[in-house]
Design a protein around this motif. Sequence first.
Motif, PDB file in Angstrom:
ATOM      1  N   LYS A 176       1.048  -1.281   0.035  1.00 29.78           N
ATOM      2  CA  LYS A 176      -0.033   0.019   0.222  1.00 29.78           C
ATOM      3  C   LYS A 176       0.711   1.424   0.030  1.00 29.78           C
ATOM      4  N   PHE A 190       2.367  -5.623   3.359  1.00 27.90           N
ATOM      5  CA  PHE A 190       1.335  -6.863   4.055  1.00 27.90           C
ATOM      6  C   PHE A 190       1.826  -8.159   3.622  1.00 27.90           C
ATOM      7  N   GLU A 196      -5.026   6.106  -1.010  1.00 31.55           N
ATOM      8  CA  GLU A 196      -4.331   5.223  -1.104  1.00 31.55           C
ATOM      9  C   GLU A 196      -4.131   4.395  -2.370  1.00 31.55           C
ATOM     10  N   PHE A 243      -8.581   7.946   9.232  1.00 28.96           N
ATOM     11  CA  PHE A 243      -7.552   8.310   8.182  1.00 28.96           C
ATOM     12  C   PHE A 243      -7.458   9.809   8.117  1.00 28.96           C
ATOM     13  N   LEU A 261     -14.185  10.069  -0.640  1.00 29.66           N
ATOM     14  CA  LEU A 261     -12.938   9.083  -1.238  1.00 29.66           C
ATOM     15  C   LEU A 261     -13.418   7.802  -0.174  1.00 29.66           C
ATOM     16  N   SER A 265     -13.312   3.172   0.080  1.00 28.88           N
ATOM     17  CA  SER A 265     -12.916   2.152  -0.388  1.00 28.88           C
ATOM     18  C   SER A 265     -13.446   0.940   0.691  1.00 28.88           C
ATOM     19  N   PHE A 321     -14.064  -5.592   5.439  1.00 30.06           N
ATOM     20  CA  PHE A 321     -13.376  -4.579   5.735  1.00 30.06           C
ATOM     21  C   PHE A 321     -13.708  -3.206   5.427  1.00 30.06           C
ATOM     22  N   THR A 338      -6.059   1.674  10.575  1.00 34.67           N
ATOM     23  CA  THR A 338      -5.520   2.286   9.382  1.00 34.67           C
ATOM     24  C   THR A 338      -4.694   1.870   8.753  1.00 34.67           C
ATOM     25  N   ASP A 339      -3.732   0.792   9.206  1.00 35.05           N
ATOM     26  CA  ASP A 339      -2.867   0.182   8.751  1.00 35.05           C
ATOM     27  C   ASP A 339      -3.168  -0.840   7.491  1.00 35.05           C
ATOM     28  N   VAL A 340      -4.434  -1.395   7.775  1.00 33.26           N
ATOM     29  CA  VAL A 340      -5.019  -2.423   7.072  1.00 33.26           C
ATOM     30  C   VAL A 340      -6.313  -2.221   6.409  1.00 33.26           C
ATOM     31  N   THR A 341      -7.260  -1.350   6.911  1.00 33.76           N
ATOM     32  CA  THR A 341      -8.528  -1.227   6.732  1.00 33.76           C
ATOM     33  C   THR A 341      -8.451  -0.133   5.212  1.00 33.76           C
ATOM     34  N   PRO A 342      -9.245  -0.737   4.164  1.00 34.00           N
ATOM     35  CA  PRO A 342      -9.189   0.351   2.979  1.00 34.00           C
ATOM     36  C   PRO A 342      -9.400   1.733   3.602  1.00 34.00           C
ATOM     37  N   TYR A 343      -8.818   2.850   2.760  1.00 32.87           N
ATOM     38  CA  TYR A 343      -9.007   4.087   2.989  1.00 32.87           C
ATOM     39  C   TYR A 343     -10.576   4.689   3.130  1.00 32.87           C
TER      40      TYR A 343
END
Lengths: 764, 764
Positions: A463, A473, A588, B227, B457, B459, B473, B509-514
């Motif tokens: 990402k 990841f 992102e 985010f 925005l 996702s 997610f 926030t590391d892994v969840t889509p923006y």
Amino acid sequence: MSIIGKSASRLEGEAKVTGRAIYTVDVELPGMACGRILRSPYPHARLIEIDARKARALPGVLAVLTREELSEFNPYYGAAYRDQPIVALDKVRYAGDPVAAVAAVDESTAEEALALIELEYEELPAVMTVEEALAPDAPLVHEEAFEQGELQGFQYRAPDEFKGTNICYRFSFKKGDASEGFRQADYIFEDTFTLPAVHHYSMEAHSTVAQFDGERLALWASTQDPFILQNHLAEIFRLPANRIRIIVPYLGGGYGGKLSVKTEPLAVALSWKASRPVKIVHSVEESFKTITRHGARCRIKTGVAHDGRLMARECEIYMDTGAYADAGPRVTQKAGYRAPGPYRIPHMRTDAYTVYTNSVPAGAFRGFGTPQVSWAYESQMDIIAARLGLDPLELRLKNLLDKGEDFTPGDRPVDCDLREGLRRVAEAIGWHLPAGKPNSGKGLSCSMRDGGGAYKLASAAVKMNTDGSVVLFTGTVEMGQGAHTALSQIVAEELSAPLERVVVAQLDTDVTPYDAGTNASSSTVVMGLCVQRAARDLKRQLLARAAKKLKGRVENLTLREGKIHAGEGPGISFEEILTRWFGSRGGEIVGRGFYQDKKSKKAVLGFPTIFWEVSWGAAEIEIDPETGAIKILKYVSATDAGKAIHPVQCSGQDEGAVMTAIGHTLFEEMVYKDGALVNPNLVDYRLPYFNDLPKTFDSILIENQNGPGPYGAKGISEGGLLPVAPAISNALYRAAGVRIRDLPLTPEKVWRALKEKKAEGGRR
Amino acid sequence: MSIIGKSASRLEGEAKVTGRAIYTVDVELPGMACGRILRSPYPHARLIEIDARKARALPGVLAVLTREELSEFNPYYGAAYRDQPIVALDKVRYAGDPVAAVAAVDESTAEEALALIELEYEELPAVMTVEEALAPDAPLVHEEAFEQGELQGFQYRAPDEFKGTNICYRFSFKKGDASEGFRQADYIFEDTFTLPAVHHYSMEAHSTVAQFDGERLALWASTQDPFILQNHLAEIFRLPANRIRIIVPYLGGGYGGKLSVKTEPLAVALSWKASRPVKIVHSVEESFKTITRHGARCRIKTGVAHDGRLMARECEIYMDTGAYADAGPRVTQKAGYRAPGPYRIPHMRTDAYTVYTNSVPAGAFRGFGTPQVSWAYESQMDIIAARLGLDPLELRLKNLLDKGEDFTPGDRPVDCDLREGLRRVAEAIGWHLPAGKPNSGKGLSCSMRDGGGAYKLASAAVKMNTDGSVVLFTGTVEMGQGAHTALSQIVAEELSAPLERVVVAQLDTDVTPYDAGTNASSSTVVMGLCVQRAARDLKRQLLARAAKKLKGRVENLTLREGKIHAGEGPGISFEEILTRWFGSRGGEIVGRGFYQDKKSKKAVLGFPTIFWEVSWGAAEIEIDPETGAIKILKYVSATDAGKAIHPVQCSGQDEGAVMTAIGHTLFEEMVYKDGALVNPNLVDYRLPYFNDLPKTFDSILIENQNGPGPYGAKGISEGGLLPVAPAISNALYRAAGVRIRDLPLTPEKVWRALKEKKAEGGRR
């Protein structure tokens, strides 16, 4: 390349040396209970009665788990067969087998509760060795056959002919016509070699924190393959996979001992019963009693032509898998398949057996079946050379497979120059120079294993935030091998970005892309490819956008130092492209990469080998004739890295592998007395000290970009173990004329052999 | 549809009612310190000296943060301007402004340390109201202009003409020619309405746990837009975004009060200084002193033709944003843009101002600027009706925009039948029936706001494990609104799978889509579309594979009950397809969905409205002439849901919104005395009790599938607030002939109005 091939600082180095790095043992949850396990003192006994009432009544006890509390679960699990219960049901099968477990408010209460559990056993005769287990009318460790437990697609089954025996699996493999091969041979050599069970001895013992909240299970675990563990736990606890979340903190070493299922179901069941998080941290002794490496007996019969050409080989391998099969069948399969070693042998016949005994279960361990056979075939090569009067180096060079030659039809052809490595270690050890000291000698060895595992399935994601910072990841567990740094280097290289810009996300099965496991030296190749593909996918998206912005064609754009350039202009930063793309600092882009093994009907094992993990070793040793102690004067290890992503880490891995194997060669063995392991601690179980290491130690990385991984990389690190024992034993033979066929080469064993040889010499 | 439109049990319901659900306050980390904040007692003062030596010396104190410790950071932040420091630098600007903070081993030590901090202030004259702030030569809250702080692409700037004033932003908006409109009008009405600042009063006060380990920052935070917060913290702490990980546990209510930056930088800075995790949990009083809703004054001038047609409107709105702008400029912009209400007014002129005062900062709050103007225009509609002798219902029906008609050119045309809703609430309240009791009356209101926010925005991803279980997610924060359940319904519907099969992953926030944030009633539409697209992407992958397996064409396949069918056959389960696909129980497939607003130069605000959030209300009230107390006999709310994904949750949202607005209408206001807030607690700040709720309460969901979201859904929940105050005030007028222009309608205010009217009547 500006980042690949450079030895950057480890990404997690500072966190580790400052003690900030979090391991499972460091995880603390509110209300967390302490879990402790009660283990059988008997190697084999029927469990008549279990009375936990006093333990349950003890204040501070939150849950007691015995066979009576398993009805909600599928109590049996296992990597190959579902033969291992969470706690003993009808029988205990080794001294150390979990019988009950307790969750309590603290450690001392838990220990006290364990002492209050009353047990009645009926002792049964035990089988402690392969010989005892295979004897006619031997007591059976398991009376029944078990469901197949493997979740990665392999099919294991003991043939019907082994019903009512302690054999739980056989792998047979033929090539050519062995009988005919032996008929054509001028010489036939038949030797039996053994090696004992040894323990992985990770710095971090097995640790688990389980938190089942009634709906979902969260698990922090010292595991090398969290996704496989997730599937096992789903079956055991009848939960859908999406209700199990496994988080893997840093791992303090794995070496195969943290694959598949270990103590995790106990922690989960306790949490389930206690309605609290439960932490179980093994003592060293408990890890010793959880998993070990297969001790084995290998009878190897090799037919040789008068000029030294290998004509035929027959191998019979018995792998002692202990009380539960764990990965034993697969280890056995690999041992059987690898029995030819790196040599051209037109006629082969192998039978490899997995045998239950009443000892600690044996599973995966670095080398995964190869040490058991390479110890045999590489010792025998020197026996052959001595008998034929050939130089062991020349004998090997004559028989080594060519690059591009088939190991077996349908498998990946040999992907390196086997002679090159052997010549390099021979040269480095000064093979053709005389021994520099009395009572000293040199030995050589080489080995080859199909690396990377099978049924590999992996994925990764990369990402990029709009500020150009990157998160990787990956399901690859950082267990000390430096995988996070190497994989991040691949990302940085592909994106032409500084390595510091890459961060690796916490491994968490909920969110980390699927990966089959950190094993089989696979990460650099399998995960490396996923990561490279993910980074390239991300780059493609960036370039497409940049092309619009720079009004250039994607093909004409280049990445340099975190910017995209069309020609010689100043370029445009990632940040600028992304901020314009999303109209803000939000957003992102994510790139993804996948890897999946392709089945092949032509391949003996169903899948072609991913890469050949090849290693060579040469040892120069000195023997103390008074004590029999072996001192390693020099050791040279060569390993085929294909392309070393991070050379210092590669050498470190290789040196670590050799060091482990030095322990196996000289000292380590699990010793049982009256059915119980008597040396499950660092006082009685002898690991190598710094003083035991070679005075001179060379690690040679051979880089011919011949691997299937990124930039031609191959996997390494297990290979380094394999040549050590035969190289040292061959050196011993050349130093003192004694051939020992049973590891470890303890001073006592060497001293006895020297004494016997002297006596024989006297008799002659 | 089998799942959409059905009111399933909330996914997290059991966890919440059993107390298992984790909120930020529940997060415990090893070594975690307690953070406490020292706040200014003065509304406006220069900070002369700060001496924290005694506090630092107190045993158990781990860090003290004052203006002297900010040099490593960018100390200023803010949603619109960077005008708010982590702790006071030169001045304090409201009573409650953070001056220092302490991290200590426990709460009492932290409190003790705060008391040891010695401060010297020089008091400055304060401006506590918009009037004071706008007075000539008023003291300035901020002497300097600030950098733009907004990270979502909006550009805010106060025009140069306001330099040296307390105005920090103006939004002006024109349509047609207002002067000409007024010339053509037969009647001109000019009224000024006010409403006070109110507090969000979430059940959960602001909470943060920050853990900065020297390299990476992990933050557990009660935030609606993690985010955005991540980007703010990246700027403040000069960290790349990938070194900041924000985890959002369940949120106990947001209502806009947990958007952007609140107390998080204090927790982070303390953790940074203390090298420990730090938890800050606000008291109710502290949350009161952190954020509030804009009090406002709105002068509204409307020209009307003799038949009741609205001809022209001029609006002048002053929004009291308190000591720091927070989202004030954007709220102001929205208030200004929405001033026409749902009516056709050919000529419009609006000036809306954001004004600094020395009171608690005001930011986002449900309605986001609309309550300030709808209170004005809907009160005035009844004033107009009364004056013209028209039925308020008829006056509204005559002027409401048509479905498909432009609100402003370039914006989304009106997307529902405005008359339908109004007629339905009128009918439900029994508009044409006489009042049932003495001293009772009925009132109507309707309102419209551009819903969904701007610069959106978002996702989402949907993962299916090989056992067919699903993980969603989403960056949408579950803050009590039921979004996780509704979004999971969309996944289940698209995949024809049971809802129980879907689990929502922890927001991280590391892994969840923006996702840009959980605000502006946007989740069902914006995130709903992302989730639907992600589920469809996953389905496409499944079907492609199934087509191969079933030898059918993708177009001919159907999904039913977790299986894929080609025609009438038994079908093939997801599990079977996936297991064959991957050759094992490992692996996963992931679908992805995106949403991005498209800019438009034609749209007044740069982006067309995503959907129109429309709501109608009708109240029947009874007044106690002795006390002035208003009792709501009946309230009918109608809201345009487009399509209710989960009808019970929609009604619950709508009822909750009305209840909140009842508080704002009848009781709530933040009261200052000598510059300090005197009622920041539940004793003195009057929230509605159960007894205050309408005896009869109807919520009507209007579903015409006219929304842009999945299945025609629109966002709801903010809308319900808007008609309440004018409907009740209009009912008050019709019950008792008194018109109150200043909220809240307290018994005292009503009693005084009644008394005055009586006196007037006597005078006449």
